[in-house]
Structures are given as structure tokens and as C-alpha cells.
Design a protein around this motif. Structure first.
Motif, PDB file in Angstrom:
ATOM      1  N   ARG A 151      -2.002 -66.996  23.441  1.00 27.87           N
ATOM      2  CA  ARG A 151      -1.697 -66.118  24.584  1.00 27.87           C
ATOM      3  C   ARG A 151      -1.531 -64.673  24.122  1.00 27.87           C
ATOM      4  NH1 ARG A 151       1.193 -70.619  26.144  1.00 27.87           N
ATOM      5  NH2 ARG A 151       3.179 -69.822  25.386  1.00 27.87           N
ATOM      6  N   ALA A 152      -0.882 -64.501  22.961  1.00 27.81           N
ATOM      7  CA  ALA A 152      -0.726 -63.148  22.415  1.00 27.81           C
ATOM      8  C   ALA A 152      -2.096 -62.548  22.108  1.00 27.81           C
ATOM      9  CB  ALA A 152       0.132 -63.183  21.150  1.00 27.81           C
ATOM     10  N   PHE A 153      -3.000 -63.358  21.496  1.00 31.35           N
ATOM     11  CA  PHE A 153      -4.354 -62.880  21.201  1.00 31.35           C
ATOM     12  C   PHE A 153      -5.028 -62.377  22.470  1.00 31.35           C
ATOM     13  CE2 PHE A 153      -5.339 -65.654  17.189  1.00 31.35           C
ATOM     14  CZ  PHE A 153      -4.450 -64.890  16.478  1.00 31.35           C
ATOM     15  N   ARG A 154      -4.968 -63.186  23.528  1.00 26.87           N
ATOM     16  CA  ARG A 154      -5.665 -62.813  24.768  1.00 26.87           C
ATOM     17  C   ARG A 154      -5.051 -61.568  25.387  1.00 26.87           C
ATOM     18  NH1 ARG A 154      -6.265 -68.375  24.920  1.00 26.87           N
ATOM     19  NH2 ARG A 154      -4.328 -68.721  26.034  1.00 26.87           N
ATOM     20  N   ALA A 155      -3.729 -61.453  25.283  1.00 27.44           N
ATOM     21  CA  ALA A 155      -3.077 -60.260  25.825  1.00 27.44           C
ATOM     22  C   ALA A 155      -3.555 -59.015  25.083  1.00 27.44           C
ATOM     23  CB  ALA A 155      -1.557 -60.391  25.706  1.00 27.44           C
ATOM     24  N   ILE A 156      -3.692 -59.142  23.754  1.00 23.55           N
ATOM     25  CA  ILE A 156      -4.141 -57.997  22.948  1.00 23.55           C
ATOM     26  C   ILE A 156      -5.585 -57.652  23.296  1.00 23.55           C
ATOM     27  CG2 ILE A 156      -4.694 -57.258  20.608  1.00 23.55           C
ATOM     28  CD1 ILE A 156      -2.276 -58.982  19.688  1.00 23.55           C
ATOM     29  N   ARG A 157      -6.414 -58.688  23.494  1.00 26.44           N
ATOM     30  CA  ARG A 157      -7.808 -58.457  23.831  1.00 26.44           C
ATOM     31  C   ARG A 157      -7.910 -57.730  25.175  1.00 26.44           C
ATOM     32  NH1 ARG A 157     -11.821 -63.513  24.413  1.00 26.44           N
ATOM     33  NH2 ARG A 157     -13.816 -62.468  24.429  1.00 26.44           N
ATOM     34  N   GLU A 160      -4.345 -53.698  24.563  1.00 30.26           N
ATOM     35  CA  GLU A 160      -3.441 -53.629  23.425  1.00 30.26           C
ATOM     36  C   GLU A 160      -2.111 -52.978  23.775  1.00 30.26           C
ATOM     37  OE1 GLU A 160      -4.310 -51.666  19.346  1.00 30.26           O
ATOM     38  OE2 GLU A 160      -5.945 -53.012  19.838  1.00 30.26           O
ATOM     39  N   ARG A 161      -2.184 -51.908  24.572  1.00 33.57           N
ATOM     40  CA  ARG A 161      -0.944 -51.177  24.864  1.00 33.57           C
ATOM     41  C   ARG A 161      -0.012 -51.979  25.761  1.00 33.57           C
ATOM     42  NH1 ARG A 161      -3.600 -45.391  25.868  1.00 33.57           N
ATOM     43  NH2 ARG A 161      -5.422 -46.730  25.722  1.00 33.57           N
ATOM     44  N   VAL A 162      -0.618 -52.650  26.737  1.00 35.06           N
ATOM     45  CA  VAL A 162       0.209 -53.485  27.609  1.00 35.06           C
ATOM     46  C   VAL A 162       0.853 -54.603  26.798  1.00 35.06           C
ATOM     47  CG1 VAL A 162       0.170 -55.089  29.547  1.00 35.06           C
ATOM     48  CG2 VAL A 162      -1.121 -52.950  29.674  1.00 35.06           C
ATOM     49  N   ALA A 163       0.026 -55.193  25.879  1.00 39.84           N
ATOM     50  CA  ALA A 163       0.568 -56.261  25.038  1.00 39.84           C
ATOM     51  C   ALA A 163       1.756 -55.750  24.232  1.00 39.84           C
ATOM     52  CB  ALA A 163      -0.521 -56.786  24.100  1.00 39.84           C
ATOM     53  N   ALA A 164       1.602 -54.565  23.646  1.00 47.12           N
ATOM     54  CA  ALA A 164       2.703 -53.996  22.868  1.00 47.12           C
ATOM     55  C   ALA A 164       3.911 -53.754  23.768  1.00 47.12           C
ATOM     56  CB  ALA A 164       2.260 -52.697  22.202  1.00 47.12           C
ATOM     57  N   GLY A 165       3.620 -53.352  25.006  1.00 46.06           N
ATOM     58  CA  GLY A 165       4.703 -53.102  25.952  1.00 46.06           C
ATOM     59  C   GLY A 165       5.471 -54.373  26.305  1.00 46.06           C
ATOM     60  N   MET A 166       4.776 -55.513  26.196  1.00 47.29           N
ATOM     61  CA  MET A 166       5.455 -56.782  26.457  1.00 47.29           C
ATOM     62  C   MET A 166       6.040 -57.344  25.171  1.00 47.29           C
ATOM     63  SD  MET A 166       3.222 -58.535  29.433  1.00 47.29           S
ATOM     64  CE  MET A 166       1.748 -58.756  28.546  1.00 47.29           C
ATOM     65  N   SER A 167       6.304 -56.448  24.238  1.00 49.26           N
ATOM     66  CA  SER A 167       6.918 -56.744  22.941  1.00 49.26           C
ATOM     67  C   SER A 167       6.157 -57.828  22.168  1.00 49.26           C
ATOM     68  CB  SER A 167       8.400 -57.094  23.075  1.00 49.26           C
ATOM     69  OG  SER A 167       8.566 -58.358  23.629  1.00 49.26           O
ATOM     70  N   ILE A 168       4.823 -57.761  22.267  1.00 55.65           N
ATOM     71  CA  ILE A 168       3.997 -58.553  21.357  1.00 55.65           C
ATOM     72  C   ILE A 168       3.730 -57.681  20.137  1.00 55.65           C
ATOM     73  CG2 ILE A 168       1.702 -59.515  21.004  1.00 55.65           C
ATOM     74  CD1 ILE A 168       1.724 -60.226  24.006  1.00 55.65           C
ATOM     75  N   ASN A 169       3.995 -58.197  18.965  1.00 58.77           N
ATOM     76  CA  ASN A 169       3.784 -57.419  17.743  1.00 58.77           C
ATOM     77  C   ASN A 169       2.282 -57.396  17.422  1.00 58.77           C
ATOM     78  OD1 ASN A 169       3.675 -56.341  15.200  1.00 58.77           O
ATOM     79  ND2 ASN A 169       5.564 -57.335  14.519  1.00 58.77           N
ATOM     80  N   TYR A 173      -0.084 -59.898  14.925  1.00 62.20           N
ATOM     81  CA  TYR A 173      -1.044 -60.884  15.414  1.00 62.20           C
ATOM     82  C   TYR A 173      -2.462 -60.564  14.977  1.00 62.20           C
ATOM     83  CZ  TYR A 173       2.353 -63.424  18.149  1.00 62.20           C
ATOM     84  OH  TYR A 173       3.405 -64.200  18.505  1.00 62.20           O
ATOM     85  N   LYS A 174      -2.793 -59.255  14.904  1.00 60.58           N
ATOM     86  CA  LYS A 174      -4.135 -58.894  14.446  1.00 60.58           C
ATOM     87  C   LYS A 174      -4.321 -59.286  12.991  1.00 60.58           C
ATOM     88  CE  LYS A 174      -6.055 -55.222  17.159  1.00 60.58           C
ATOM     89  NZ  LYS A 174      -6.458 -53.808  17.094  1.00 60.58           N
ATOM     90  N   THR A 175      -3.281 -59.060  12.175  1.00 60.71           N
ATOM     91  CA  THR A 175      -3.357 -59.482  10.777  1.00 60.71           C
ATOM     92  C   THR A 175      -3.563 -60.986  10.695  1.00 60.71           C
ATOM     93  OG1 THR A 175      -1.803 -57.730  10.254  1.00 60.71           O
ATOM     94  CG2 THR A 175      -2.186 -59.372   8.547  1.00 60.71           C
ATOM     95  N   LEU A 176      -2.813 -61.717  11.504  1.00 63.40           N
ATOM     96  CA  LEU A 176      -2.929 -63.175  11.518  1.00 63.40           C
ATOM     97  C   LEU A 176      -4.366 -63.590  11.847  1.00 63.40           C
ATOM     98  CD1 LEU A 176      -1.450 -65.910  11.377  1.00 63.40           C
ATOM     99  CD2 LEU A 176      -1.124 -65.737  13.839  1.00 63.40           C
ATOM    100  N   ALA A 177      -4.947 -62.967  12.886  1.00 63.87           N
ATOM    101  CA  ALA A 177      -6.308 -63.312  13.294  1.00 63.87           C
ATOM    102  C   ALA A 177      -7.292 -63.028  12.167  1.00 63.87           C
ATOM    103  CB  ALA A 177      -6.695 -62.522  14.546  1.00 63.87           C
ATOM    104  N   PHE A 178      -7.138 -61.881  11.538  1.00 62.15           N
ATOM    105  CA  PHE A 178      -8.049 -61.476  10.467  1.00 62.15           C
ATOM    106  C   PHE A 178      -7.967 -62.453   9.294  1.00 62.15           C
ATOM    107  CE2 PHE A 178      -9.299 -58.666   6.896  1.00 62.15           C
ATOM    108  CZ  PHE A 178     -10.543 -58.301   7.358  1.00 62.15           C
ATOM    109  N   VAL A 179      -6.732 -62.815   8.917  1.00 62.32           N
ATOM    110  CA  VAL A 179      -6.533 -63.714   7.781  1.00 62.32           C
ATOM    111  C   VAL A 179      -7.061 -65.122   8.104  1.00 62.32           C
ATOM    112  CG1 VAL A 179      -4.784 -64.862   6.377  1.00 62.32           C
ATOM    113  CG2 VAL A 179      -4.616 -62.424   6.810  1.00 62.32           C
ATOM    114  N   LEU A 180      -6.772 -65.602   9.302  1.00 65.28           N
ATOM    115  CA  LEU A 180      -7.279 -66.917   9.728  1.00 65.28           C
ATOM    116  C   LEU A 180      -8.793 -66.964   9.598  1.00 65.28           C
ATOM    117  CD1 LEU A 180      -5.452 -68.061  12.992  1.00 65.28           C
ATOM    118  CD2 LEU A 180      -5.765 -69.356  10.885  1.00 65.28           C
TER     119      LEU A 180
END
Lengths: 287, 295
Positions: A151-157, A160-169, A173-180
């Protein structure tokens, strides 16, 4: 049936391997990141496996684990500077990463045997290994996409700013996606090395990244199954259309173009299914 | 010392073509906000069309250059119709056009491979009169003179077009904001088609010059140029026309000297390490200030 298996086993193995490469695009695309870094990590996985098997004579899982560890560390190190970049700059930097790995493999001949590649890698991967790996990765992606992380991934997609506003780090999460994505590609690389006996730097170039992208875009990344469908179609299609066998890129390019223009969310699109189901239902109700 | 001057000049001549290539690249980015990843494939086709114009039609090199620019320019308009306009009108994310231009690049490169039969083609002897001039301590070949002159003429022409013509003003208006330009009664689709024509023609000119300079035309010659073009516009800042010129010349110099000093093996890797460092330090490029087209 055994005849069929013998004729098409190479193709089936290729499809399975490509399905995992398509899946490696899922986390980053789900986050809305345009990353083509995959071939770089696949190369690390492949070369780590090959070098450890050839020089130390250790079994394949050891080599795959070493490749995995290297990819993990490099992905974490790369993520910090790269994720500061905005969309286009990020895309370009990942192209650069693939190029750096390619040039290093080409020139660090003591390690990689340069342009001649590494030959006689013991063949230890069988079809069922690949099937298992596809299932494991697909299941992991399914679980991730249904979890808080997905859900965090989709919010960022989406924004990004709204996701950050909803206190999604977002950075986290982007680092996590990249590493995965890096880890999946790295293991696929190790499997690839133990499947084909021979690897050389030319397998892991920007051109391969285009294939990754093709799998993900044609299949769509709205659902975890999308990249698998994309990989199956784009791998099988040129083989089935015999005459086009040598024009793989033409088929890939045309499919990619049609997909992005007419099916922007990919072939596997829940909205599209719902739309069809509703139309079918209304037609039945009408008659 | 003389060697130093000679190397610097060789670097400038090569850099002038890099700049020419990057001009078209950066123009599209400035106007459309799209990284046209098919630009390198258009460059390859420029080289091919130029070669065929010389070998099949028997044209001299300058008319062949113009034919290549014209034909590839029209292909560029086709690209706009097929791969960019549908996405723009739907209002998709900025990444979709990158993927669609990539798809066009794959198709064009595959066609080039079919046409050339995966061979490296060469210009016939005498396609370009061979002559050397001395310019102080520097020896200038006729090909280098043509590279510098063509790049200079086209860059000046582009500058004059954008700065001093009505159509150029429309291009800059669309670059500023497509929406506002439409409100002002500018036919933005027409302007974008023109921009694609100009950009592709510039790329094709670069292709002809590089094909002449190395006397080799191959279906995959564009691949390294895509990366070089990206390097140049990162050095100069996305969408910046002076930046593309400075960045092109700079890359030509860096490449020539790095080959002269340390051999060419790690050249491309060094360029990209530089990019990553530069982007970490100045995320908008050396001369970059913000988005949009700047002349």
C-alpha cells in the motif's frame, strides 16, 4: 509429452527465468521508479556464482549467497545517492550503473576473463529449481503487495508528496523496493550462470534492461502476476512466430509500443477485468 | 606541446558533433519534458540514409547530409504521431513517453540491423575529399573541418530560429507551458511536430558526420551515443541549449584526453562515475537552473 518437454525445455527454462526477471521489476515499478539497474545486479549474481564454482569448486548455493550478499550491500550503498535524484536523473543513473558493471567485467580480466567470458560453469540448475524460484518470488510479491508495504508503494507511485504527508517514509520504502529488485535479479543471475554453462559481459547490457522493462510494461505492474505474463508472452512470441525468431527486438518493440499506448496499465489489469465482467453482465441482463 | 594542441583540437571536433547530437536531445526535453530515448536510433538512421544517398543515389556529401536530415526529420514526426501524441493527450506520467520512445528505438534499431545485414558499412573512397590544412601548430583534416562547420552552422541556425522567428517564439512558449501556449492560440501539436522534425534532423546530421569521421556505419552505432548524449545533457543541464554545446565540447575533450593519457578501456565508466558524482553535488547539472527550455 516427453517429446514436447525435450523440444521446448530450453524455451520453458528461458520463460521461467525471464518471469523472475520481470518480477524483479515489480517492486520498483510499483513505487513508480524507472529503474533499469537490474542487469547490473543480475551480472553480479551470475559472475559471483560462476567464479566461486570455477575457482573454489564450491556448490551453487554458496556462490548464489555470495552474489546475493554483494548485490545487497551495493544496492544499499547505491540507493542513498541515487534516490535523491528525480525521475529522469534517476533513470539515467541506473543506466550508468549497468554500464559501469559492464565496463568493469570487460576490463577486470583477472576476475572475469573479460570479453571471452567464463566457460564450463557446472550445470546444476534444473527446471524444477526455476519453477520453485518463480513460485517463491511470486508468492513473496503477492504478500508484499497486499501488505502495508504494498500500500505504501502504491501511495508513493500515485503521489510522492501526498504519501509523505500521510507519514509514509518515502526514502525508506524506495530503498526497500530498490534492494528487493536487486536481490531478485541477483539470484536470477546465479541461476542463469548455472543453467547456461557460459556467461560473458555482453549478456548484461542496456539491451537486457529493455527486455526487463518490456516484461513489466506489457504485463503491467498493477498486480504481481503482470510481469510474469509479460515475460511469458515476450519470450514465447518470437519463438512461436518462427519467421520473426531473428527479429526478437522488433517484436518486443512493437509489443511494448502497443502496450504503452493502448494498454497503459498492462495486460493484467483488474480494472479491465471488472470492466469486461460488467459488460458481460449487462449484456446478459439485456437479453 | 604540439601534441597537446592537436589532441585538444581533435577533442573539440569530436565534441562539436556530440554537441550537435545533444542539441536535438535537449530540445525535445526542453519543449516536451520527454527524454527521447529513440534519438540515438534516429542518429543511426541519419548515418544510414546519408550513406545510401552517397552510394545508391550518387549524391555528393553535402546534399546527402541534407537528404538524411530531411528523411529522418520526417521519421521524427512519425514518432511524435505514434509514440508521443497519444500519451500526451491522455495525460500520463512522465515515465510513459520514455518507455514508448524506447520501444520505437528498439524497432528502428532492429530495422537498421535488417537493412545493414548486421554488417559495418563504409563510405566509398573519395566520398569526402581528403585534404589537410595547417592551422598554426594544428593539422586539420577536411572531415574535422566539416564536423566543426556543420555543427556551428546548425547550432547558430537553431539559436536564430528560437530567438528571432515567430515559429521559434511559439516553440519557447510551448516549452514554458503547453497549456498557456494553447490558451494563447498556439497550435501546440503543430509546434511539437516541428520540434521533433528539427531535433531528429539534428541527430541525423550528427550521424552522417560520425559515420564519415570513423568511416563506419553500423546498426548499433547509436547505442554508445545514447549514453554520451545523456552525459552531455546532464553535464549541461536538461533542456539547456548553451549547456548542450558546452557539455558536448567538454565530453569530447575529456574523452580524447582520457584515451591519450590512460588508454580507452574504462572511458565510458569514468564518464558515468563523473555523472553520479556531479549529480550528487549539483543535481541540476553544471549549468542547470531548473526545468524548461533555455536558449
Amino acid at each position: 509429452v516427453s517429446d514436447f518437454g525435450a523440444t521446448y525445455s530450453t524455451l520453458i527454462q528461458l520463460i521461467l527465468l525471464n518471469a523472475t526477471l520481470g518480477l524483479s521489476m515489480y517492486p520498483v515499478m510499483a513505487c513508480g521508479m524507472f529503474s533499469v539497474a537490474g542487469p547490473g545486479f543480475m551480472a553480479i549474481g551470475a559472475y559471483a556464482a560462476a567464479i566461486i564454482a570455477l575457482r573454489a569448486g564450491l556448490p551453487a548455493p554458496v556462490g548464489a549467497s555470495v552474489g546475493l550478499a554483494i548485490s545487497l550491500i551495493l544496492a544499499l550503498l547505491l540507493a542513498r545517492p541515487l534516490l535523491r535524484l528525480r525521475s529522469h536523473y534517476f533513470a539515467v543513473a541506473t543506466i550508468g550503473w549497468v554500464q559501469v558493471i559492464y565496463v568493469v567485467l570487460l576490463n577486470w580480466t583477472d576476475l572475469s576473463n573479460g570479453v571471452l567470458g567464463l566457460n564450463r560453469i557446472p550445470v546444476e540448475v534444473e527446471t524444477w529449481h526455476l519453477v520453485l524460484y518463480v513460485l517463491v518470488v511470486a508468492y513473496a510479491m503477492r504478500q508484499i503487495s497486499r501488505s502495508r508495504i504494498g500500500r505504501a508503494f502504491r501511495a508513493i507511485r500515485y503521489d510522492e508528496r501526498v504519501a509523505a504527508g500521510m507519514s509514509i517514509n518515502v526514502a525508506h520504502y524506495k530503498t526497500l523496493a530498490f534492494v528487493l529488485s536487486a536481490v531478485i535479479a541477483s539470484i536470477s543471475g546465479s541461476l542463469f550462470a548455472h543453467l547456461t554453462r557460459f556467461i560473458d559481459p555482453n549478456e548484461f547490457t542496456f539491451a537486457l534492461a529493455l527486455n526487463f522493462l518490456g516484461f513489466a510494461v506489457l504485463g503491467g505492474t498493477a498486480v504481481w502476476a503482470g510481469p510474469i505474463v509479460g515475460a511469458v508472452i515476450l519470450t514465447a512470441l518470437p519463438e512461436l512466430l518462427r519467421g520473426f525468431g531473428e527479429h526478437r527486438d522488433l517484436v518486443t518493440g512493437a509489443a511494448l509500443l502497443l502496450a504503452i499506448v493502448y494498454l497503459p496499465r498492462g495486460l493484467v489489469d483488474p480494472l479491465l477485468f471488472r470492466h469486461w465482467r460488467q459488460r458481460l453482465a449487462s449484456r446478459r441482463a439485456g437479453s | 606541446m604540439e601534441l597537446l594542441f592537436q589532441q585538444a583540437f581533435n577533442g573539440l571536433a569530436l565534441g562539436a558533433v556530440y554537441a550537435l547530437f545533444a542539441l536535438g536531445f535537449t530540445l525535445v526535453f526542453g519543449v516536451l519534458g520527454v527524454l527521447n530515448l529513440a534519438h540515438a536510433a534516429l542518429f543511426t538512421w541519419g548515418s544510414l540514409v546519408g550513406l545510401f544517398a552517397v552510394t545508391r543515389l550518387g549524391l555528393p556529401i553535402l546534399p546527402a547530409l541534407l537528404v538524411a536530415m530531411l528523411i529522418v526529420g520526417v521519421v521524427g514526426i512519425g514518432l511524435e504521431y505514434i509514440a508521443l501524441r497519444p500519451l500526451r493527450h491522455r495525460g500520463t506520467s512522465e515515465l510513459s513517453p520514455m518507455i514508448s520512445t524506447l520501444a520505437v528505438a528498439l524497432i528502428l534499431t532492429s530495422l537498421a540491423q535488417t537493412v545493414t545485414d548486421t554488417r559495418v558499412l563504409r563510405y566509398p573512397f573519395g566520398a569526402m575529399p581528403v585534404a589537410n590544412f595547417s592551422l598554426g601548430p594544428v593539422v586539420v583534416t577536411s572531415i574535422q573541418a566539416m564536423m566543426l562547420a556543420t555543427s556551428l552552422v546548425l547550432a547558430v541556425a537553431l539559436y536564430v530560429f528560437l530567438r528571432h522567428t515567430r515559429a521559434g517564439r511559439a516553440v519557447r512558449a510551448v516549452a514554458f507551458s503547453e497549456r498557456i501556449a494553447r490558451l494563447l492560440g498556439i497550435n501546440a501539436d503543430l509546434v511539437i511536430a516541428q520540434t521533433m522534425f528539427i531535433s531528429s534532423a539534428l541527430g541525423a546530421a550528427g550521424g552522417v558526420l560520425i559515420g564519415l569521421a570513423f568511416n563506419a556505419v553500423a546498426f548499433n552505432m547509436g547505442e554508445s551515443f545514447l549514453l554520451k548524449g545523456v552525459t552531455v545533457i546532464i553535464l549541461g543541464g536538461f533542456g539547456s541549449i548553451p549547456g548542450a554545446l558546452v557539455g558536448g565540447l567538454l565530453l569530447g575533450l575529456i574523452e580524447t584526453f582520457s584515451v591519450a593519457v590512460g588508454g580507452g578501456n574504462y572511458r565510458d565508466a569514468i564518464a558515468f562515475v563523473l555523472i553520479v558524482l556531479l549529480l550528487s553535488w549539483r543535481p541540476k547539472g553544471l549549468l542547470g537552473q531548473g526545468e524548461g527550455l533555455r536558449t
